[in-house]
Scaffold this motif. Sequence first.
Motif, PDB file in Angstrom:
ATOM      1  N   THR A  30      11.767 -19.245   8.790  1.00  0.00           N
ATOM      2  CA  THR A  30      11.949 -20.403   9.661  1.00  0.00           C
ATOM      3  C   THR A  30      13.406 -20.563  10.057  1.00  0.00           C
ATOM      4  OG1 THR A  30      12.083 -21.860   7.733  1.00  0.00           O
ATOM      5  CG2 THR A  30       9.942 -21.658   8.807  1.00  0.00           C
ATOM      6  N   GLU A  31      14.304 -20.279   9.124  1.00  0.00           N
ATOM      7  CA  GLU A  31      15.740 -20.366   9.416  1.00  0.00           C
ATOM      8  C   GLU A  31      16.152 -19.317  10.448  1.00  0.00           C
ATOM      9  OE1 GLU A  31      14.356 -20.490   6.419  1.00  0.00           O
ATOM     10  OE2 GLU A  31      15.234 -22.185   5.334  1.00  0.00           O
ATOM     11  N   VAL A  32      15.593 -18.104  10.308  1.00  0.00           N
ATOM     12  CA  VAL A  32      15.884 -17.036  11.266  1.00  0.00           C
ATOM     13  C   VAL A  32      15.313 -17.396  12.635  1.00  0.00           C
ATOM     14  CG1 VAL A  32      15.446 -14.605  11.844  1.00  0.00           C
ATOM     15  CG2 VAL A  32      16.047 -15.243   9.496  1.00  0.00           C
ATOM     16  N   LEU A  33      14.106 -17.950  12.657  1.00  0.00           N
ATOM     17  CA  LEU A  33      13.498 -18.373  13.924  1.00  0.00           C
ATOM     18  C   LEU A  33      14.364 -19.425  14.602  1.00  0.00           C
ATOM     19  CD1 LEU A  33      11.224 -18.496  16.023  1.00  0.00           C
ATOM     20  CD2 LEU A  33      10.005 -20.061  14.474  1.00  0.00           C
ATOM     21  N   LEU A  34      14.781 -20.432  13.868  1.00  0.00           N
ATOM     22  CA  LEU A  34      15.631 -21.479  14.434  1.00  0.00           C
ATOM     23  C   LEU A  34      16.924 -20.887  14.980  1.00  0.00           C
ATOM     24  CD1 LEU A  34      16.296 -24.475  14.970  1.00  0.00           C
ATOM     25  CD2 LEU A  34      17.185 -24.580  12.622  1.00  0.00           C
ATOM     26  N   ASP A  35      17.550 -19.994  14.224  1.00  0.00           N
ATOM     27  CA  ASP A  35      18.794 -19.377  14.675  1.00  0.00           C
ATOM     28  C   ASP A  35      18.571 -18.562  15.949  1.00  0.00           C
ATOM     29  OD1 ASP A  35      21.677 -18.948  13.990  1.00  0.00           O
ATOM     30  OD2 ASP A  35      21.024 -16.842  14.035  1.00  0.00           O
ATOM     31  N   ASP A  36      17.473 -17.833  16.011  1.00  0.00           N
ATOM     32  CA  ASP A  36      17.163 -17.059  17.224  1.00  0.00           C
ATOM     33  C   ASP A  36      16.986 -17.967  18.438  1.00  0.00           C
ATOM     34  OD1 ASP A  36      17.248 -14.724  15.751  1.00  0.00           O
ATOM     35  OD2 ASP A  36      15.070 -14.421  15.726  1.00  0.00           O
ATOM     36  N   ASP A  61      15.859 -32.787   1.979  1.00  0.00           N
ATOM     37  CA  ASP A  61      17.268 -32.412   1.864  1.00  0.00           C
ATOM     38  C   ASP A  61      18.057 -32.579   3.157  1.00  0.00           C
ATOM     39  OD1 ASP A  61      16.903 -31.689  -0.801  1.00  0.00           O
ATOM     40  OD2 ASP A  61      16.250 -29.667  -0.239  1.00  0.00           O
ATOM     41  N   PHE A  62      17.394 -32.976   4.246  1.00  0.00           N
ATOM     42  CA  PHE A  62      18.072 -33.039   5.534  1.00  0.00           C
ATOM     43  C   PHE A  62      19.232 -34.036   5.541  1.00  0.00           C
ATOM     44  CE2 PHE A  62      18.620 -34.460   9.954  1.00  0.00           C
ATOM     45  CZ  PHE A  62      18.853 -33.244  10.561  1.00  0.00           C
ATOM     46  N   ASP A  63      19.029 -35.190   4.956  1.00  0.00           N
ATOM     47  CA  ASP A  63      20.070 -36.220   4.972  1.00  0.00           C
ATOM     48  C   ASP A  63      21.172 -36.002   3.937  1.00  0.00           C
ATOM     49  OD1 ASP A  63      19.044 -37.739   7.088  1.00  0.00           O
ATOM     50  OD2 ASP A  63      17.588 -38.677   5.754  1.00  0.00           O
ATOM     51  N   PHE A  64      20.886 -35.213   2.927  1.00  0.00           N
ATOM     52  CA  PHE A  64      21.864 -34.963   1.866  1.00  0.00           C
ATOM     53  C   PHE A  64      21.952 -33.466   1.597  1.00  0.00           C
ATOM     54  CE2 PHE A  64      19.875 -39.104   1.171  1.00  0.00           C
ATOM     55  CZ  PHE A  64      20.986 -39.911   1.297  1.00  0.00           C
ATOM     56  N   PRO A  65      22.459 -32.726   2.591  1.00  0.00           N
ATOM     57  CA  PRO A  65      22.496 -31.269   2.458  1.00  0.00           C
ATOM     58  C   PRO A  65      23.563 -30.812   1.461  1.00  0.00           C
ATOM     59  CG  PRO A  65      23.602 -31.930   4.468  1.00  0.00           C
ATOM     60  CD  PRO A  65      23.013 -33.176   3.874  1.00  0.00           C
ATOM     61  N   ASP A  66      23.333 -29.644   0.909  1.00  0.00           N
ATOM     62  CA  ASP A  66      24.324 -28.989   0.047  1.00  0.00           C
ATOM     63  C   ASP A  66      25.263 -28.210   0.962  1.00  0.00           C
ATOM     64  OD1 ASP A  66      25.812 -27.505  -1.713  1.00  0.00           O
ATOM     65  OD2 ASP A  66      24.114 -26.420  -2.580  1.00  0.00           O
ATOM     66  N   TRP A  67      26.344 -28.852   1.354  1.00  0.00           N
ATOM     67  CA  TRP A  67      27.268 -28.245   2.313  1.00  0.00           C
ATOM     68  C   TRP A  67      27.961 -27.011   1.757  1.00  0.00           C
ATOM     69  CZ3 TRP A  67      26.536 -29.319   7.114  1.00  0.00           C
ATOM     70  CH2 TRP A  67      26.053 -30.579   7.493  1.00  0.00           C
ATOM     71  N   ASN A  68      27.872 -26.772   0.459  1.00  0.00           N
ATOM     72  CA  ASN A  68      28.459 -25.569  -0.129  1.00  0.00           C
ATOM     73  C   ASN A  68      27.599 -24.333   0.103  1.00  0.00           C
ATOM     74  OD1 ASN A  68      30.742 -26.903  -1.189  1.00  0.00           O
ATOM     75  ND2 ASN A  68      29.516 -27.620  -2.917  1.00  0.00           N
ATOM     76  N   ASP A  69      26.365 -24.542   0.486  1.00  0.00           N
ATOM     77  CA  ASP A  69      25.460 -23.435   0.793  1.00  0.00           C
ATOM     78  C   ASP A  69      25.612 -23.103   2.274  1.00  0.00           C
ATOM     79  OD1 ASP A  69      23.278 -21.822   1.532  1.00  0.00           O
ATOM     80  OD2 ASP A  69      21.992 -22.726   0.003  1.00  0.00           O
ATOM     81  N   PRO A  70      26.134 -21.912   2.594  1.00  0.00           N
ATOM     82  CA  PRO A  70      26.380 -21.582   4.010  1.00  0.00           C
ATOM     83  C   PRO A  70      25.115 -21.561   4.867  1.00  0.00           C
ATOM     84  CG  PRO A  70      26.916 -19.718   2.582  1.00  0.00           C
ATOM     85  CD  PRO A  70      26.560 -20.858   1.692  1.00  0.00           C
ATOM     86  N   ILE A  72      22.506 -23.540   4.562  1.00  0.00           N
ATOM     87  CA  ILE A  72      22.171 -24.931   4.861  1.00  0.00           C
ATOM     88  C   ILE A  72      23.092 -25.478   5.939  1.00  0.00           C
ATOM     89  CG2 ILE A  72      22.148 -27.273   3.918  1.00  0.00           C
ATOM     90  CD1 ILE A  72      21.037 -26.048   1.319  1.00  0.00           C
ATOM     91  N   ALA A  73      24.368 -25.140   5.866  1.00  0.00           N
ATOM     92  CA  ALA A  73      25.319 -25.594   6.887  1.00  0.00           C
ATOM     93  C   ALA A  73      24.931 -25.044   8.260  1.00  0.00           C
ATOM     94  CB  ALA A  73      26.734 -25.169   6.514  1.00  0.00           C
ATOM     95  N   ILE A  74      24.526 -23.786   8.310  1.00  0.00           N
ATOM     96  CA  ILE A  74      24.095 -23.178   9.579  1.00  0.00           C
ATOM     97  C   ILE A  74      22.840 -23.870  10.084  1.00  0.00           C
ATOM     98  CG2 ILE A  74      23.138 -21.079  10.629  1.00  0.00           C
ATOM     99  CD1 ILE A  74      25.050 -19.501   8.749  1.00  0.00           C
ATOM    100  N   ASP A  75      21.870 -24.102   9.192  1.00  0.00           N
ATOM    101  CA  ASP A  75      20.631 -24.779   9.587  1.00  0.00           C
ATOM    102  C   ASP A  75      20.906 -26.170  10.133  1.00  0.00           C
ATOM    103  OD1 ASP A  75      19.205 -22.593   8.725  1.00  0.00           O
ATOM    104  OD2 ASP A  75      18.593 -23.511   6.820  1.00  0.00           O
ATOM    105  N   GLN A  76      21.762 -26.914   9.464  1.00  0.00           N
ATOM    106  CA  GLN A  76      22.089 -28.272   9.906  1.00  0.00           C
ATOM    107  C   GLN A  76      22.651 -28.243  11.331  1.00  0.00           C
ATOM    108  OE1 GLN A  76      22.103 -31.527   8.436  1.00  0.00           O
ATOM    109  NE2 GLN A  76      20.721 -30.753   6.879  1.00  0.00           N
ATOM    110  N   ALA A  77      23.569 -27.317  11.569  1.00  0.00           N
ATOM    111  CA  ALA A  77      24.163 -27.200  12.909  1.00  0.00           C
ATOM    112  C   ALA A  77      23.116 -26.749  13.926  1.00  0.00           C
ATOM    113  CB  ALA A  77      25.333 -26.213  12.877  1.00  0.00           C
ATOM    114  N   ASN A  78      22.274 -25.794  13.541  1.00  0.00           N
ATOM    115  CA  ASN A  78      21.272 -25.269  14.469  1.00  0.00           C
ATOM    116  C   ASN A  78      20.220 -26.300  14.854  1.00  0.00           C
ATOM    117  OD1 ASN A  78      22.356 -22.740  14.899  1.00  0.00           O
ATOM    118  ND2 ASN A  78      21.118 -21.737  13.341  1.00  0.00           N
TER     119      ASN A  78
END
Length: 107
Positions: A30-36, A61-70, A72-78
């Motif tokens: 799902t993360e790869v699909l979103l990024d594509d 986890d959407f409202d309280f993401p683990d920003w140390n996980d790259p 998750i940071a990419i998903d949040q931005a995407n």
Amino acid sequence: MVKGLFQRVADEARPPAVLGRYPGMRDYFTEVLLDDLVESGAWLDLELKIPFLALWVNDEDFDFPDWNDPLIAIDQANVRKFAAIDPVVDLESLRGMKVYVIEPYMR
């Protein structure tokens, strides 16, 4: 066979995406699909875009993401980038929306 939400998103996006194009990353399809979708600037009908984005917004986890996980940071931005692509979707309007997904791909 009825296509699941993720397969429909991949097939009906313009340009289309390839669901599961990295077989070794099955847990992150799902993360790869979103990024594509974001990278291609894909257009997607609201009928599919709204439930797809609602899955992300309503994840616990959407409202309280683990920003140390790259990833998750990419998903949040995407998620935000894809919501801003025409047709634009207000993410806050998706709060509390229930989306039930049964994906043959995930089995």
